[in-house]
Design an enzyme around this catalytic site. Structure first.
Site, short mmCIF file in Angstrom:
data_model
loop_
_atom_site.label_atom_id
_atom_site.label_comp_id
_atom_site.label_asym_id
_atom_site.label_seq_id
_atom_site.Cartn_x
_atom_site.Cartn_y
_atom_site.Cartn_z
N SER A 221 0.85 -1.19 0.00
CA SER A 221 0.00 0.00 0.00
C SER A 221 0.88 1.24 0.00
O SER A 221 1.96 1.23 0.61
CB SER A 221 -0.89 0.02 1.24
OG SER A 221 -1.55 1.27 1.39
N TYR B 21 -2.14 -0.98 10.14
CA TYR B 21 -2.24 -1.41 8.75
C TYR B 21 -1.02 -1.00 7.94
O TYR B 21 -0.38 -1.82 7.26
CB TYR B 21 -3.51 -0.83 8.12
CG TYR B 21 -3.66 -1.11 6.65
CD1 TYR B 21 -4.24 -2.30 6.21
CD2 TYR B 21 -3.23 -0.19 5.69
CE1 TYR B 21 -4.37 -2.57 4.86
CE2 TYR B 21 -3.36 -0.44 4.34
CZ TYR B 21 -3.93 -1.63 3.93
OH TYR B 21 -4.05 -1.91 2.58
#
Length: 252
Positions: free
Chosen positions: A142, A157
């Site tokens: 990401s 995350y």
């Protein structure tokens, strides 16, 4: 026929990667957890292209199930593709979680750690004996790992996706003796079912978010899927150990 295993391919980026690979003549093993119908739809899309695919269940958050998945994969490779190995692995399956650091519970931390880091690590380890020499791996990370995309609430995350970026380099180094290339792809905000289907449930956030992208829109699954397919193909034969941001210049 070359064969790819794409985890979490019942929708979104995983589905796009599976279809893009099929368009390049690659057979695909599609994995899913709860969305069996979505996985079957991915298989149907591939078959409509004249390709070959099969769907297998896999819970990336349950490491104890990996040996059984490995055996199921052996059966699918033999029965569907006439192979005893596969060529490409896309570690895409995972899930989101959002909480400020002060509100993060240990159970949620552990669930994310298993699903986003420990799961892909041990799944790759489990499948290594079946991955052909000269094959390739793409880990989906990401752009939340980058300094300019820091968003409060995504500390765990983003940190775990950052761990996968580091893991990618080590995999590339260790697996290179077998000619296996390993890269990661870091999407920006992309229109998927991510975060409990946030974009579909809250479409009003899209225009404001789009303004943070240099190219003026949020990402679509095919924007990412095409890059994954390229990295696994002959065009990516001299690329390894890289984390490639695919974000349309988000927060550039």
């Amino acid at each position: 026929m070359k064969v790819a295993v794409v985890t979490g391919a019942s929708s979104g980026i995983g589905r796009s990667a599976a279809v893009q690979l099929a368009e390049r003549g690659v057979g695909v093993v599609v994995t899913y957890h709860s969305n069996e119908q979505g996985a079957k739809h991915t298989v149907t899309l591939i078959e409509q292209l004249g390709g070959t695919a099969v769907a297998l269940p896999l819970n990336i958050g349950d490491i104890t199930g990996f040996p059984a998945f490995g055996e199921a994969l052996r059966g699918a490779l033999s029965g569907t593709f006439g192979r005893n190995s596969f060529d490409h692995l896309v570690n895409n399956a995972g899930f989101a979680g959002m909480a400020m650091i002060e509100d993060t519970e240990e159970g949620d931390f552990d669930r994310l750690t298993t699903g986003l880091f420990k799961g892909p690590f041990f799944l790759t380890r489990t499948l290594l004996p079946l991955l052909a020499d000269g094959g390739s791996i793409v880990n989906v990370t990401s752009n939340a790992t980058l300094p300019q995309v820091t968003a409060p609430g995504y500390s765990v995350y983003a940190a775990l996706k950052g761990a996968v970026v580091v893991l990618t380099r080590y995999m590339a180094k260790e697996f290179g003796v077998r000619g296996i290339r390993v890269n990661s792809v870091a999407p920006g905000a992309t229109r998927t079912r991510f975060a409990d289907d946030a974009f579909a449930k809250n479409p009003e956030i899209i225009p404001e978010l789009a303004r943070t992208f240099t190219l003026g829109r949020i990402g679509e699954p095919d924007d990412i899927g095409m890059v994954i397919a390229m990295l696994l193909s002959e065009e990516g034969r001299w690329i390894t150990g890289q984390d490639i941001e695919v974000s349309g210049g988000q927060n550039l």
